[in-house]
Design a protein around this motif. Structure first.
Motif, mmCIF file in Angstrom:
data_model
loop_
_atom_site.group_PDB
_atom_site.id
_atom_site.type_symbol
_atom_site.label_atom_id
_atom_site.label_comp_id
_atom_site.label_asym_id
_atom_site.label_seq_id
_atom_site.Cartn_x
_atom_site.Cartn_y
_atom_site.Cartn_z
ATOM 1 N N GLN A 81 -5.740 -0.250 3.772
ATOM 2 C CA GLN A 81 -4.507 -1.038 3.786
ATOM 3 C C GLN A 81 -3.373 -0.165 3.233
ATOM 4 O OE1 GLN A 81 -4.699 -3.726 5.310
ATOM 5 N NE2 GLN A 81 -6.673 -4.714 4.977
ATOM 6 N N PRO A 82 -2.553 0.432 4.108
ATOM 7 C CA PRO A 82 -1.509 1.345 3.630
ATOM 8 C C PRO A 82 -0.372 0.643 2.891
ATOM 9 C CG PRO A 82 -1.293 0.996 5.984
ATOM 10 C CD PRO A 82 -2.577 0.314 5.576
ATOM 11 N N THR A 83 0.214 1.362 1.942
ATOM 12 C CA THR A 83 1.376 0.893 1.177
ATOM 13 C C THR A 83 2.328 2.077 1.046
ATOM 14 O OG1 THR A 83 -0.147 -0.493 -0.112
ATOM 15 C CG2 THR A 83 2.103 -0.257 -0.947
ATOM 16 N N TYR A 84 3.455 2.045 1.722
ATOM 17 C CA TYR A 84 4.286 3.249 1.842
ATOM 18 C C TYR A 84 5.152 3.504 0.608
ATOM 19 C CZ TYR A 84 2.994 4.571 6.550
ATOM 20 O OH TYR A 84 2.310 5.029 7.627
ATOM 21 N N LEU A 85 6.038 2.578 0.229
ATOM 22 C CA LEU A 85 6.925 2.737 -0.933
ATOM 23 C C LEU A 85 7.702 4.044 -0.872
ATOM 24 C CD1 LEU A 85 4.462 1.435 -3.694
ATOM 25 C CD2 LEU A 85 6.337 0.172 -2.616
ATOM 26 N N GLY A 86 8.350 4.269 0.269
ATOM 27 C CA GLY A 86 9.064 5.517 0.499
ATOM 28 C C GLY A 86 10.262 5.728 -0.409
ATOM 29 N N GLU A 87 10.791 4.659 -1.014
ATOM 30 C CA GLU A 87 11.907 4.819 -1.958
ATOM 31 C C GLU A 87 11.430 5.376 -3.295
ATOM 32 O OE1 GLU A 87 15.296 3.840 -1.453
ATOM 33 O OE2 GLU A 87 14.757 3.655 0.664
ATOM 34 N N PHE A 88 10.132 5.234 -3.571
ATOM 35 C CA PHE A 88 9.584 5.640 -4.868
ATOM 36 C C PHE A 88 8.813 6.968 -4.806
ATOM 37 C CE2 PHE A 88 8.992 0.880 -6.171
ATOM 38 C CZ PHE A 88 10.369 0.742 -6.218
ATOM 39 N N TYR A 89 8.183 7.246 -3.657
ATOM 40 C CA TYR A 89 7.290 8.407 -3.558
ATOM 41 C C TYR A 89 7.722 9.283 -2.375
ATOM 42 C CZ TYR A 89 4.370 5.597 -6.649
ATOM 43 O OH TYR A 89 3.911 4.851 -7.707
ATOM 44 N N GLU A 90 7.861 10.565 -2.632
ATOM 45 C CA GLU A 90 8.390 11.484 -1.620
ATOM 46 C C GLU A 90 7.565 11.458 -0.340
ATOM 47 O OE1 GLU A 90 8.790 15.465 -2.993
ATOM 48 O OE2 GLU A 90 9.888 16.133 -1.207
ATOM 49 N N ASN A 91 6.251 11.488 -0.480
ATOM 50 C CA ASN A 91 5.379 11.497 0.700
ATOM 51 C C ASN A 91 4.711 10.159 0.935
ATOM 52 O OD1 ASN A 91 5.824 14.343 1.134
ATOM 53 N ND2 ASN A 91 4.467 14.720 -0.616
ATOM 54 N N GLY A 92 5.253 9.116 0.304
ATOM 55 C CA GLY A 92 4.628 7.799 0.416
ATOM 56 C C GLY A 92 3.499 7.644 -0.583
ATOM 57 N N PHE A 93 3.176 6.397 -0.908
ATOM 58 C CA PHE A 93 2.127 6.100 -1.891
ATOM 59 C C PHE A 93 0.747 6.149 -1.255
ATOM 60 C CE2 PHE A 93 -0.311 2.691 -4.208
ATOM 61 C CZ PHE A 93 -0.388 3.331 -5.440
ATOM 62 N N ASN A 94 0.645 5.610 -0.043
ATOM 63 C CA ASN A 94 -0.662 5.447 0.607
ATOM 64 C C ASN A 94 -0.370 5.199 2.081
ATOM 65 O OD1 ASN A 94 -3.303 4.470 1.298
ATOM 66 N ND2 ASN A 94 -2.663 2.396 0.729
ATOM 67 N N THR A 95 -0.332 6.272 2.872
ATOM 68 C CA THR A 95 0.160 6.165 4.246
ATOM 69 C C THR A 95 -0.973 6.145 5.260
ATOM 70 O OG1 THR A 95 0.316 8.536 4.681
ATOM 71 C CG2 THR A 95 2.187 7.494 3.523
ATOM 72 N N ILE A 96 -0.641 5.700 6.463
ATOM 73 C CA ILE A 96 -1.643 5.657 7.525
ATOM 74 C C ILE A 96 -2.134 7.062 7.855
ATOM 75 C CG2 ILE A 96 0.130 5.629 9.320
ATOM 76 C CD1 ILE A 96 -1.778 3.994 11.048
ATOM 77 N N GLU A 97 -1.256 8.050 7.776
ATOM 78 C CA GLU A 97 -1.684 9.406 8.113
ATOM 79 C C GLU A 97 -2.642 9.952 7.059
ATOM 80 O OE1 GLU A 97 -1.107 10.277 11.031
ATOM 81 O OE2 GLU A 97 0.350 8.696 11.393
ATOM 82 N N ASP A 98 -2.389 9.633 5.779
ATOM 83 C CA ASP A 98 -3.331 10.038 4.726
ATOM 84 C C ASP A 98 -4.698 9.396 4.972
ATOM 85 O OD1 ASP A 98 -1.339 11.437 3.444
ATOM 86 O OD2 ASP A 98 -0.813 9.790 2.106
ATOM 87 N N ASN A 99 -4.678 8.120 5.284
ATOM 88 C CA ASN A 99 -5.928 7.392 5.482
ATOM 89 C C ASN A 99 -6.651 7.837 6.750
ATOM 90 O OD1 ASN A 99 -5.217 5.895 3.213
ATOM 91 N ND2 ASN A 99 -4.300 4.248 4.408
ATOM 92 N N ALA A 100 -5.866 8.259 7.749
ATOM 93 C CA ALA A 100 -6.459 8.618 9.046
ATOM 94 C C ALA A 100 -7.449 9.776 8.925
ATOM 95 C CB ALA A 100 -5.356 8.965 10.045
ATOM 96 N N ASP A 101 -7.192 10.701 8.000
ATOM 97 C CA ASP A 101 -8.104 11.836 7.859
ATOM 98 C C ASP A 101 -9.520 11.368 7.523
ATOM 99 O OD1 ASP A 101 -6.045 13.563 8.364
ATOM 100 O OD2 ASP A 101 -5.603 13.976 6.263
ATOM 101 N N LEU A 102 -9.631 10.464 6.547
ATOM 102 C CA LEU A 102 -10.953 9.945 6.177
ATOM 103 C C LEU A 102 -11.528 9.040 7.265
ATOM 104 C CD1 LEU A 102 -10.916 9.065 2.364
ATOM 105 C CD2 LEU A 102 -12.565 10.484 3.586
ATOM 106 N N ALA A 103 -10.651 8.229 7.861
ATOM 107 C CA ALA A 103 -11.122 7.297 8.891
ATOM 108 C C ALA A 103 -11.667 8.041 10.106
ATOM 109 C CB ALA A 103 -9.983 6.363 9.299
#
Length: 350
Positions: A81-103
């Motif tokens: 379940q991704p959570t971006y928070l792009g205003e707080f984190y430069e590369n996002g907090f938990n993005t679909i692309e980060d998760n896609a590698d493991l998936a």
């Protein structure tokens, strides 16, 4: 699989994250406040001997996540379940692309969900199409209290949101997970209010709306919406760890959920890495309603109900045939690495 009273229970953890809240990734003070609030939730419910330090908690490896979920945590599958928070984190907090590698590496273990934000307009619709084209997502995670410029949130029942929900229906993205309920510093409480789910669920009966955290502490509003809208589900993330830390409260919430929402519309989620599934799964599986609660609600939280909550209901939403999935998992890389194949009827490692 989790073994309970001599029976196997297939566990689909419907709410997990792989986040990066390292100091190098934080670009706004809200990022530091957010991860520290998460850590406060973590330490409030986690047994002392299982608690992570704040430094461990900021960022953890993919290897640790796989071990925590599948080697130690009783999970058979998990839903990102991704959570971006792009205003707080430069590369996002938990993005679909980060998760896609493991998936992609463990395609039979993970379900990859996407996200949308209706404030992104036409570009956001195109991004949703990209997520479908590249990752074949069937679900999205929505964070209605996310900040964007001067905006501190959006509503699920807005005209702009409905345009995105129409796009989801068109693309076959049918599982709409919305964080509703608990506030996380510095996000706004009212932007997580559950009441905007009602009109969205009524207007899009072809979609299923999974209200994460069951709207807690606005539970009564959620329960009455879910009672009248059969396409509304309750996600147990945040509630599940109460099975150990607040067992009477957990029994009260489960009794209300089973009474109002029904055993077919409740999904287990550990909310990893907020909490590790090992002790959360064990606590939920061992939980029972008190005699007073059984008398009041007229029902039991028995093994067959737990089977549905822990995996069968999520399998129905994500079109997963559990028996076929067991055959795949018997010989996958994780079963081979951690010697898990025999629990699925497969060969074990030497």
């Amino acid at each position: 699989m989790y073994r309970h009273e001599g029976s196997d229970v297939f566990v689909i953890d419907a709410h997990v994250h792989h986040w990066d809240a390292s100091t190098e990734n934080i670009i706004h003070e809200g990022g530091e406040q957010f991860i520290r609030c998460f850590h406060d939730y973590h330490t409030a419910f986690t047994p002392e001997e299982r608690q992570w330090s704040i430094d461990e908690y900021r960022k953890y490896s993919a290897e640790r996540m796989v071990e925590d979920l599948f080697r130690d945590g009783h999970d058979d599958m998990a839903v990102f379940q991704p959570t971006y928070l792009g205003e707080f984190y430069e590369n996002g907090f938990n993005t679909i692309e980060d998760n896609a590698d493991l998936a992609e590496e463990y395609e039979d273990r993970f379900v990859l969900n996407g996200r949308f934000d209706p404030r992104e307009g036409e570009a956001g619709l195109q991004e949703l199409e990209r997520q479908k084209d590249e990752h074949d997502i069937t679900g999205v995670k929505l964070y209605t209290a996310e900040w964007k410029g001067d905006s501190k949130g959006w509503r699920l029942d807005s005209e702009d949101s409905f345009e995105y929900l129409e796009k989801c229906a068109e693309l076959g993205i049918t599982n709409i997970h919305a964080h509703k309920g608990p506030t996380i510093r510095p996000l706004n409480r009212d932007a997580f209010d559950v009441r905007d789910v009602d009109d969205a669920a009524t207007s899009f009966p072809e979609l299923d709306f999974i209200v994460e955290h069951v709207g807690f502490p606005r539970f009564d509003d959620f329960a009455h919406i879910a009672t009248q809208e059969t396409n509304v589900y309750g996600g147990l993330a945040v509630v599940a760890p109460m099975a150990l830390a607040r067992p009477r409260k957990f029994g009260e919430i489960m009794g209300e959920l089973l009474y109002w929402v029904g055993e077919d519309n409740i999904l287990f989620g550990s909310d990893y890495a907020l909490w590790e599934p090992e002790w959360v799964v064990e606590a939920v599986m061992e939980a029972e309603l008190t005699e007073e609660q059984r008398d009041e609600y007229g029902l039991e939280f028995d093994l067959e109900t737990k089977r549905k909550v822990m995996g069968e209901n999520a399998a129905e939403l994500y079109d997963i045939d559990i028996e076929e999935q067991k055959e795949k998992l018997a010989d996958d890389a994780i079963s081979a690495e951690f010697d898990l194949g025999d629990q699925y009827g497969g060969a074990t490692a030497d």
